[in-house]
Scaffold this motif. Structure first.
Motif, PDB file in Angstrom:
ATOM      1  N   ARG A  46     -27.555  29.097  20.333  1.00 38.16           N
ATOM      2  CA  ARG A  46     -28.504  28.297  19.563  1.00 38.16           C
ATOM      3  C   ARG A  46     -27.873  27.044  18.951  1.00 38.16           C
ATOM      4  O   ARG A  46     -26.799  27.099  18.372  1.00 38.16           O
ATOM      5  CB  ARG A  46     -29.085  29.149  18.429  1.00 38.16           C
ATOM      6  N   LYS A  47     -28.540  25.929  19.056  1.00 28.40           N
ATOM      7  CA  LYS A  47     -28.118  24.644  18.476  1.00 28.40           C
ATOM      8  C   LYS A  47     -26.670  24.276  18.806  1.00 28.40           C
ATOM      9  O   LYS A  47     -25.982  23.651  17.999  1.00 28.40           O
ATOM     10  CB  LYS A  47     -28.286  24.648  16.952  1.00 28.40           C
ATOM     11  N   GLY A  48     -26.194  24.701  19.964  1.00 29.69           N
ATOM     12  CA  GLY A  48     -24.861  24.319  20.387  1.00 29.69           C
ATOM     13  C   GLY A  48     -23.742  25.155  19.788  1.00 29.69           C
ATOM     14  O   GLY A  48     -22.582  24.971  20.130  1.00 29.69           O
ATOM     15  N   TYR A  49     -24.070  26.093  18.886  1.00 30.17           N
ATOM     16  CA  TYR A  49     -23.027  26.943  18.310  1.00 30.17           C
ATOM     17  C   TYR A  49     -22.641  28.004  19.336  1.00 30.17           C
ATOM     18  O   TYR A  49     -23.467  28.424  20.143  1.00 30.17           O
ATOM     19  CB  TYR A  49     -23.511  27.590  17.003  1.00 30.17           C
ATOM     20  N   PRO A  50     -21.381  28.441  19.285  1.00 31.45           N
ATOM     21  CA  PRO A  50     -20.956  29.427  20.291  1.00 31.45           C
ATOM     22  C   PRO A  50     -21.674  30.759  20.089  1.00 31.45           C
ATOM     23  O   PRO A  50     -22.111  31.077  18.986  1.00 31.45           O
ATOM     24  CB  PRO A  50     -19.457  29.569  20.029  1.00 31.45           C
ATOM     25  N   SER A  51     -21.780  31.544  21.167  1.00 33.70           N
ATOM     26  CA  SER A  51     -22.532  32.791  21.088  1.00 33.70           C
ATOM     27  C   SER A  51     -21.815  33.801  20.195  1.00 33.70           C
ATOM     28  O   SER A  51     -22.398  34.763  19.756  1.00 33.70           O
ATOM     29  CB  SER A  51     -22.748  33.370  22.477  1.00 33.70           C
ATOM     30  N   PRO A  96     -26.544  32.585  32.921  1.00 33.17           N
ATOM     31  CA  PRO A  96     -27.453  33.195  31.958  1.00 33.17           C
ATOM     32  C   PRO A  96     -28.910  33.015  32.342  1.00 33.17           C
ATOM     33  O   PRO A  96     -29.269  32.061  33.029  1.00 33.17           O
ATOM     34  CB  PRO A  96     -27.142  32.455  30.663  1.00 33.17           C
ATOM     35  N   ALA A  97     -29.754  33.953  31.885  1.00 30.01           N
ATOM     36  CA  ALA A  97     -31.197  33.819  32.085  1.00 30.01           C
ATOM     37  C   ALA A  97     -31.779  33.076  30.887  1.00 30.01           C
ATOM     38  O   ALA A  97     -31.754  31.861  30.854  1.00 30.01           O
ATOM     39  CB  ALA A  97     -31.833  35.189  32.258  1.00 30.01           C
ATOM     40  N   GLU A  98     -32.254  33.777  29.842  1.00 29.87           N
ATOM     41  CA  GLU A  98     -32.827  33.049  28.715  1.00 29.87           C
ATOM     42  C   GLU A  98     -31.882  33.097  27.532  1.00 29.87           C
ATOM     43  O   GLU A  98     -31.323  34.132  27.230  1.00 29.87           O
ATOM     44  CB  GLU A  98     -34.154  33.671  28.265  1.00 29.87           C
ATOM     45  N   GLU A  99     -31.794  32.007  26.829  1.00 30.81           N
ATOM     46  CA  GLU A  99     -30.983  31.874  25.627  1.00 30.81           C
ATOM     47  C   GLU A  99     -29.605  32.501  25.768  1.00 30.81           C
ATOM     48  O   GLU A  99     -29.106  33.151  24.855  1.00 30.81           O
ATOM     49  CB  GLU A  99     -31.733  32.474  24.424  1.00 30.81           C
ATOM     50  N   GLY A 100     -29.022  32.306  26.938  1.00 39.13           N
ATOM     51  CA  GLY A 100     -27.666  32.773  27.155  1.00 39.13           C
ATOM     52  C   GLY A 100     -27.563  34.243  27.503  1.00 39.13           C
ATOM     53  O   GLY A 100     -26.492  34.706  27.894  1.00 39.13           O
ATOM     54  N   PHE A 101     -28.649  35.023  27.375  1.00 38.61           N
ATOM     55  CA  PHE A 101     -28.580  36.443  27.704  1.00 38.61           C
ATOM     56  C   PHE A 101     -28.517  36.609  29.219  1.00 38.61           C
ATOM     57  O   PHE A 101     -29.144  35.851  29.960  1.00 38.61           O
ATOM     58  CB  PHE A 101     -29.795  37.193  27.161  1.00 38.61           C
ATOM     59  N   PRO A 102     -27.792  37.630  29.680  1.00 42.20           N
ATOM     60  CA  PRO A 102     -27.725  37.836  31.130  1.00 42.20           C
ATOM     61  C   PRO A 102     -29.075  38.300  31.670  1.00 42.20           C
ATOM     62  O   PRO A 102     -29.891  38.859  30.937  1.00 42.20           O
ATOM     63  CB  PRO A 102     -26.673  38.938  31.278  1.00 42.20           C
ATOM     64  N   ALA A 103     -29.274  38.092  32.970  1.00 45.18           N
ATOM     65  CA  ALA A 103     -30.561  38.429  33.579  1.00 45.18           C
ATOM     66  C   ALA A 103     -30.834  39.925  33.547  1.00 45.18           C
ATOM     67  O   ALA A 103     -31.976  40.359  33.606  1.00 45.18           O
ATOM     68  CB  ALA A 103     -30.585  37.923  35.017  1.00 45.18           C
ATOM     69  N   TYR A 104     -29.767  40.750  33.432  1.00 50.54           N
ATOM     70  CA  TYR A 104     -29.978  42.202  33.443  1.00 50.54           C
ATOM     71  C   TYR A 104     -30.295  42.767  32.062  1.00 50.54           C
ATOM     72  O   TYR A 104     -30.376  43.975  31.881  1.00 50.54           O
ATOM     73  CB  TYR A 104     -28.775  42.925  34.068  1.00 50.54           C
ATOM     74  N   LEU A 105     -30.494  41.904  31.054  1.00 46.77           N
ATOM     75  CA  LEU A 105     -30.796  42.404  29.703  1.00 46.77           C
ATOM     76  C   LEU A 105     -31.988  43.370  29.674  1.00 46.77           C
ATOM     77  O   LEU A 105     -31.872  44.476  29.140  1.00 46.77           O
ATOM     78  CB  LEU A 105     -31.023  41.233  28.735  1.00 46.77           C
ATOM     79  N   GLY A 135     -33.808  33.909  13.018  1.00 40.94           N
ATOM     80  CA  GLY A 135     -34.851  33.192  12.294  1.00 40.94           C
ATOM     81  C   GLY A 135     -36.117  34.013  12.097  1.00 40.94           C
ATOM     82  O   GLY A 135     -37.149  33.467  11.731  1.00 40.94           O
ATOM     83  N   GLY A 136     -36.059  35.323  12.351  1.00 33.37           N
ATOM     84  CA  GLY A 136     -37.236  36.167  12.181  1.00 33.37           C
ATOM     85  C   GLY A 136     -38.335  35.858  13.188  1.00 33.37           C
ATOM     86  O   GLY A 136     -39.495  36.209  12.986  1.00 33.37           O
ATOM     87  N   ASP A 137     -37.952  35.251  14.315  1.00 40.08           N
ATOM     88  CA  ASP A 137     -38.945  34.824  15.291  1.00 40.08           C
ATOM     89  C   ASP A 137     -39.094  35.872  16.403  1.00 40.08           C
ATOM     90  O   ASP A 137     -38.194  36.045  17.225  1.00 40.08           O
ATOM     91  CB  ASP A 137     -38.488  33.482  15.876  1.00 40.08           C
ATOM     92  N   PHE A 138     -40.235  36.568  16.419  1.00 40.43           N
ATOM     93  CA  PHE A 138     -40.426  37.698  17.330  1.00 40.43           C
ATOM     94  C   PHE A 138     -40.617  37.297  18.800  1.00 40.43           C
ATOM     95  O   PHE A 138     -40.778  38.156  19.645  1.00 40.43           O
ATOM     96  CB  PHE A 138     -41.634  38.545  16.901  1.00 40.43           C
ATOM     97  N   THR A 139     -40.618  35.989  19.083  1.00 40.04           N
ATOM     98  CA  THR A 139     -40.814  35.613  20.481  1.00 40.04           C
ATOM     99  C   THR A 139     -39.487  35.513  21.233  1.00 40.04           C
ATOM    100  O   THR A 139     -39.455  35.195  22.411  1.00 40.04           O
ATOM    101  CB  THR A 139     -41.538  34.252  20.600  1.00 40.04           C
ATOM    102  N   GLU A 140     -38.382  35.807  20.549  1.00 40.71           N
ATOM    103  CA  GLU A 140     -37.081  35.676  21.228  1.00 40.71           C
ATOM    104  C   GLU A 140     -36.893  36.830  22.226  1.00 40.71           C
ATOM    105  O   GLU A 140     -37.566  37.857  22.131  1.00 40.71           O
ATOM    106  CB  GLU A 140     -35.955  35.589  20.186  1.00 40.71           C
ATOM    107  N   PRO A 141     -35.943  36.668  23.193  1.00 36.81           N
ATOM    108  CA  PRO A 141     -35.854  37.612  24.307  1.00 36.81           C
ATOM    109  C   PRO A 141     -35.694  39.095  23.933  1.00 36.81           C
ATOM    110  O   PRO A 141     -36.351  39.934  24.517  1.00 36.81           O
ATOM    111  CB  PRO A 141     -34.628  37.129  25.084  1.00 36.81           C
ATOM    112  N   VAL A 142     -34.825  39.403  22.954  1.00 39.55           N
ATOM    113  CA  VAL A 142     -34.562  40.834  22.709  1.00 39.55           C
ATOM    114  C   VAL A 142     -35.823  41.525  22.172  1.00 39.55           C
ATOM    115  O   VAL A 142     -36.203  42.599  22.634  1.00 39.55           O
ATOM    116  CB  VAL A 142     -33.380  41.025  21.736  1.00 39.55           C
ATOM    117  N   THR A 143     -36.513  40.874  21.220  1.00 39.27           N
ATOM    118  CA  THR A 143     -37.742  41.474  20.692  1.00 39.27           C
ATOM    119  C   THR A 143     -38.783  41.588  21.809  1.00 39.27           C
ATOM    120  O   THR A 143     -39.438  42.616  21.965  1.00 39.27           O
ATOM    121  CB  THR A 143     -38.334  40.594  19.568  1.00 39.27           C
TER     122      THR A 143
END
Ligand SMILES: Nc1ncnc2c1ncn2[C@@H]1O[C@H](COP(=O)(O)OP(=O)(O)OP(=O)(O)O)[C@@H](O)[C@H]1O
Ligand SMILES: [Mg+2]
Lengths: 468, 596
Positions: free
Chosen positions: A269-274, B351-360, B394-402
């Protein structure tokens, strides 16, 4: 094992690239010497048979591939620790900034710090009286807690941190120390902290680590680790109660991002490392009380929220690791309320076990719960009043508005050197609640109502209002 | 010990080693001079990629990698209960005794103590034939739980010898068998199971019995089944951990496995200090006697964090196979997903979404599918319920893990930031949460708690939903302009929120017996229906709103359930008072008309 290699393959950003170095250790500290003979410290961040990547703390300016030599020390980044550190000032890399020379004797420890075995911890329960009503009553600080201040540029977080550090009931005790880590802070701020924290003769209990805004950013990675290693030494070896103030964590995270980008890592997120969460946790988790130890490490990290956005990765990940947060509000500050603590998004997770009977006062938990609930209603009523006009509100809503104003002006607001007793602060809270209708006080027990809310205090006539 | 390879590169928790041709995928290894534990996650010709479960600082190229000959496994046997392990199953109590307050590296200690002595009662005799999954002996593990030593899955045969009753050490063999092909097989007291492999069961059953939690909003509105799966998502400080602790304390499971995955050390310490002195509300025994803790705190290595979930679920399956109802809490599954992401990033995977691997999503599904109510290989019933915390950025439920978690769970307790800020706890949103188990468990509830359970639950949910739209109007124009029937809905909803849904975890209200919860709900809904009738007949709301009995009703949850009469008494007084108000109104109306 200290072999020296002359010449490096390439220099890029803060990194030196060398060929494969047999037996180079991951995370090992190296000494980098430039052709003019000056030396700086670096750290191995990647090893393989073909290449070794070294990150230079002070930056690579002035280094040339042919003229640079690198000596491998075989050690991780370490710091020399001794009781003589008290009263001293060090750079962000731990070099003395005062005229008292190097720290002699004592022990050397790697600054990485091993994780505390959860089995070896003692759950923190000791109340720290800060003399600040909003904190003592609603966001109680506990010895061994990590409780950050979420602030913004221009808000009085420094003043509040100083007030907490100097008024803490721990401060009087002989075995109390403050370790201060300035991370990318302005010269003025550093001077402010030094002056205030040494005033009143506490200078001998203070250790400062200063990485200033114009110091190399890469050094910032080391600064909080030096400070925490020192704090752990003072607490767990010498039995002191140590308060660690780390500011500004936002600068720390930015330095981490800069390095990560330079290394070419996949950003999150926002360029910060994972690994920002894990990295911050490796700092914040270094607080607490040990079962087999006498002292404690309490942390008050300060961070400035970029654009005052609490969902920004830095405050967000911090909040997921720390044991609560004290959030400062620009709106309260604009109304000249000091300390401008916005209590609703603020939280102290450890307070539940450190307050009440045998700790502060038996009426404390319910009072705190009710003050939160009633104040949260104030915000709704204010929103409604701005639509329909305050005159159109029912009696209970009017009472809520009056409560809100009195709460902000009388309870939240206090002098930067005003030290209120916990009993006084609690009584102020009851006084405020007695102005509200009983139907509004569902966080109190029937018993509290009998005991603290006097009948006929303007409470009966207002109708119950139905709102969450 | 087997062949050794050599380290060729180190990047955080990920190593590459060469000379690894004889190693196998997922094999455990000891890396470097420090003998750090790791696991092979990729094999490519001569080279292996290894994730290391311990801090890698100081590892050097050229150092040896030695195979352990087995995949990452957990020891299973008596001594699990009451213990705390790290993510790869090392006993933290023993580690403390041996190494001090800080976790050190490269330590080799058995997961379960082979020298501990246990009171064993054999269940079979020489000549009996046993099959995989059947109990062959029992051990009094704690005063609360009888441990059943099972014939390992896949092992069967005729008993050649079996331990006599009495005390025996953990390292002993409980029985020797001869299988159909004449081979000798053993049933050890402490067996071992590869954590990434699910233990087999005979049959999966429909989860139709509720896991009672003592939390009103859960038992009443969003119930979970024994064998069900539920997620509890929320931003920081909204109450995931407190809710999980509440369930670990009060749910009517036989066994609780609590996994602290990438969270705070103090939260584990709190359980360690509290559970030994807290009493199970049903048996009166210390709660620690049914609890196993897995702690991989946020500052412990990420690879072990990834493993901790599997270590925990393997222990849960083991007790399920004995025929127990197990509740497993994982706090937080997001940290596990992030550990996957970090390792995947270091491997350079796309990575697939937001850096998570596709097999998440596959990994999430595999984990939750290890829950369920089953018939065990031994023929008894057992269950695993999973309650997974999710920590969305950020409490955002639309992110991949949720989002992916929602696909594989059936019960969703959404934590609401706004509720948490106004200190409405548990901050479980009544609008965003759901439970698909409601219909499955209603027969049980109606038979065992209250025949009106379904109708009260439906009524309460409808009222709260109606109130949500009324609140929107109130926010715009204030309450005064509303008609009385809408004001009444708002009033009852506020009673429900303050006096029923809210439940402080740290006071006497921490555990609420299901019958008490229903009794409160019954009085509140009863009040509403009666008041609604009165208003329809022209009675104003204001005298009803001023009744002292309503204040009492809002505080009814404070009364202990050992005197149910007090609940009936309030109900009677409330009805009486309402009838009086109704009569007074008729009387004044009558006198009024005389004056006219
Ligand atoms: N049922 C409850 N009763 C009383 N207080 C509660 C309850 N639930 C939550 N809280 C309060 O909320 C605080 C935060 O809860 P908790 O630690 O469970 O949050 P969390 O969602 O796990 O946060 P994080 O993601 O940062 O770990 C607690 O310290 C407590 O003060
Ligand atoms: Mg939590």
């Amino acid at each position: 094992m200290s072999t020296e290699y002359v010449g490096v393959n390439s220099i890029s950003g803060p990194f030196l690239m060398l060929g494969g170095i047999p037996h180079a250790g991951y995370d090992e500290i190296v000494e980098v010497r430039s052709q003019d003979g000056t030396s700086r410290t670096g750290r191995v961040v990647l090893v393989s048979e073909k290449a070794t990547l070294v990150q230079v703390f002070a930056g690579t300016e002035g280094l040339s591939p042919a003229g640079t030599s690198v000596r491998f020390t075989g050690r991780e980044l370490e710091i020399a620790l001794s009781p003589a550190m008290l009263g001293r000032t060090f750079s962000g890399l731990g070099e003395p900034l005062d005229d008292c020379g190097p720290v002699l004797g004592g022990v050397r420890r790697p600054v990485g710090g091993a994780a505390i075995n959860p089995m070896g911890r003692e759950y923190p329960r000791d109340f720290i009286s800060t003399g600040v009503s909003s904190i003592d009553v609603l966001l109680t600080l506990i010895r061994g807690q990590k409780l950050p201040i979420f602030s913004g540029n221009g808000l009085p977080h420094n003043a509040l941190a100083v007030q907490i550090a100097t008024q803490s009931k721990l401060a009087g005790a002989e075995n109390f120390a403050v370790v201060f880590a300035g991370i990318g802070i302005k010269h003025d701020d550093a001077a402010y902290f030094r002056d205030r924290l040494t005033a009143g003769g506490h200078g001998g209990n203070l250790v400062l680590f200063l990485n200033l805004a114009d110091d190399p950013p890469v050094e910032r990675i080391a600064t909080p680790r030096l400070a925490l290693t020192t704090a752990e030494y003072l607490a767990f070896d010498l039995g002191m109660h140590v308060l660690v103030i780390m500011t500004d964590m936002t600068s720390y995270c930015e330095a981490l991002r800069e390095l990560s980008v330079a290394k070419g890592e996949v950003p999150s997120r926002k360029g910060y490392p994972s690994y920002l969460y894990s990295d911050l946790a490796s700092l914040y988790e270094r607080a607490g009380v040990l079962r087999n130890g006498r002292g404690s490490v309490t942390q008050i990290p300060i961070l400035t929220m970029p654009n005052d956005d609490i969902t920004h990765p830095i405050p967000d990940l911090t909040g997921f690791i720390t044991e609560g947060q004290i959030v400062l509000s620009r709106d309260l500050e604009a109304r000249r309320i000091y300390p401008p603590v916005e209590i609703l998004p603020s939280l102290s997770r450890l307070m539940k076990d450190g307050i009440g009977k045998g700790y502060t006062r038996d009426d404390h938990p319910n009072l705190a719960g009710q003050l939160f609930a009633s104040y949260s209603r104030v915000h709704e009523v204010r929103a409604l009043a701005s639509v329909v006009g305050a005159d159109e509100l029912g009696k209970a809503d009017q009472a809520s508005l009056a409560f809100g104003d009195a709460f902000e002006r009388g309870f939240l607001s206090q002098g930067a050197a005003e030290n209120r007793e916990i009993g006084q602060s609690l009584d102020m809270g009851w006084e405020l609640l007695s102005k509200l209708p009983v139907q509004e006080l569902s966080h109190l027990s029937m018993e509290d109502l009998e005991r603290f809310i006097k009948k006929g205090s303007g409470a009966d006539d207002a109708g119950a209002q139905a709102r969450p | 010990m087997r062949a050794a390879g050599r380290i060729v590169s180190v990047n955080g928790p990920v190593l590459r080693a060469s000379g690894m041709r004889e190693f196998s995928m997922r094999e455990m290894v000891h890396a470097g001079k420090l003998s750090l534990l790791g696991e092979i996650i990729r094999l490519d010709g001569d080279e292996a990629v290894i994730q290391v479960f311990e801090e890698t600082a100081g590892l050097r190229t050229g150092e040896p990698v030695v195979g352990a000959g087995a995949p990452l496994s957990m020891s299973l046997g008596p001594g699990l209960l009451g213990s705390i392990f790290d993510g790869i199953g090392r006993p933290l109590r023993k580690l403390l005794e041996k190494e001090g307050s800080f976790v050190s590296r490269g330590v080799n200690i058995p997961q379960l103590d082979p020298d501990a002595s246990w009171d064993v009662t054999p269940l079979g005799k020489v000549g009996d034939v046993v099959t995989g999954g059947t109990p062959i002996a029992t051990v009094r593990e704690t005063s609360l739980v009888e441990h059943r030593i099972l014939t390992p899955p896949g092992v069967e045969g005729e008993i050649l010898s079996i331990l006599p009753a009495g005390f025996h050490r953990g390292s002993e063999t409980v029985a020797r068998l001869r299988d159909g092909r004449g081979r000798e097989r053993v049933v050890p007291m402490i067996s071992s199971w590869p954590v990434r492999t699910a233990r087999p069961v005979a049959e999966r059953l429909l989860p139709d019995e509720p896991l009672l939690t003592g939390q009103r909003v859960i038992d009443g509105l969003f119930p979970l089944s024994k064998g069900g799966v539920s997620a509890i998502p929320g931003g920081f400080g909204t109450g995931k951990t407190v809710t999980q602790h509440q369930l670990a304390k009060w749910s009517d499971a036989h066994i609780v496995v609590y996994i602290g995955c990438g969270e705070r050390g103090n939260e584990m310490t709190q359980v360690l200090e509290e559970f030994p002195v807290l009493e199970d509300p049903r048996s009166g025994k210390p709660l620690m006697e049914r609890t196993v803790l897995i702690a991989n705190t946020s500052n412990m290595p990420v690879a072990a964090r990834e493993a901790s979930i599997y270590t925990g679920i393997t222990i849960a399956e083991y007790y399920r196979d004995m025929g127990y109802d197990v509740a497993l809490m994982a706090d937080s599954t997001s940290r596990w997903a992030e550990a996957l992401r970090e390792i995947s990033g270091r491997l350079g995977e796309i990575p697939a979404e937001e850096g998570f691997p596709a097999y998440l999503p596959t990994r999430i599904a595999e984990f939750y599918e290890r829950a369920g109510k089953v018939t065990t290989l031994g023929g008894t019933r057992g269950s695993i319920s999973i309650i997974g915390a999710v920590s969305p950025p950020g409490g955002d439920f639309t992110e991949p893990v949720t989002r992916h978690t929602k696909r594989f769970i059936r019960c969703f307790w959404a934590l609401d930031q706004q509720l948490a800020r106004s200190r409405h706890f548990p901050a479980i949103s009544w609008t965003d949460s759901y439970s698909e188990y409601g219909d499955e468990v209603k027969t049980w509830y109606e038979a065992n708690v209250d025949a009106a359970w379904t109708s009260l639950r439906d009524r309460a949910r409808a009222l709260l939903a109606e109130d949500d739209s009324i609140q929107q109007i109130i926010r715009l124009v204030g309450e005064d302009v509303l008609p009385d029937d809408q004001k009444l809905t708002a009033l009852t909803a506020s009673l429900l929120k303050n006096g029923y849904l809210q439940q402080g975890a740290f006071g006497p209200d921490s555990y609420c017996p299901p019958r008490k919860g229903i009794a409160i709900l019954d009085i509140m809904i009863g009040f509403h229906e009666r008041a609604k009738g009165m208003i329809a007949r022209g009675c104003p709301l204001s005298p009803l709103r001023k009744m002292d009995e309503l204040v009492e009703l809002a505080h009814l949850r404070e009364l202990p359930w050992d005197k149910p009469e007090a609940f009936d008494d309030l109900k009677r007084r409330l009805v009486k008072r309402m009838m009086e108000i109704d009569r007074e109104r008729l009387a004044t109306r009558a006198t009024g008309s005389v004056r006219l």
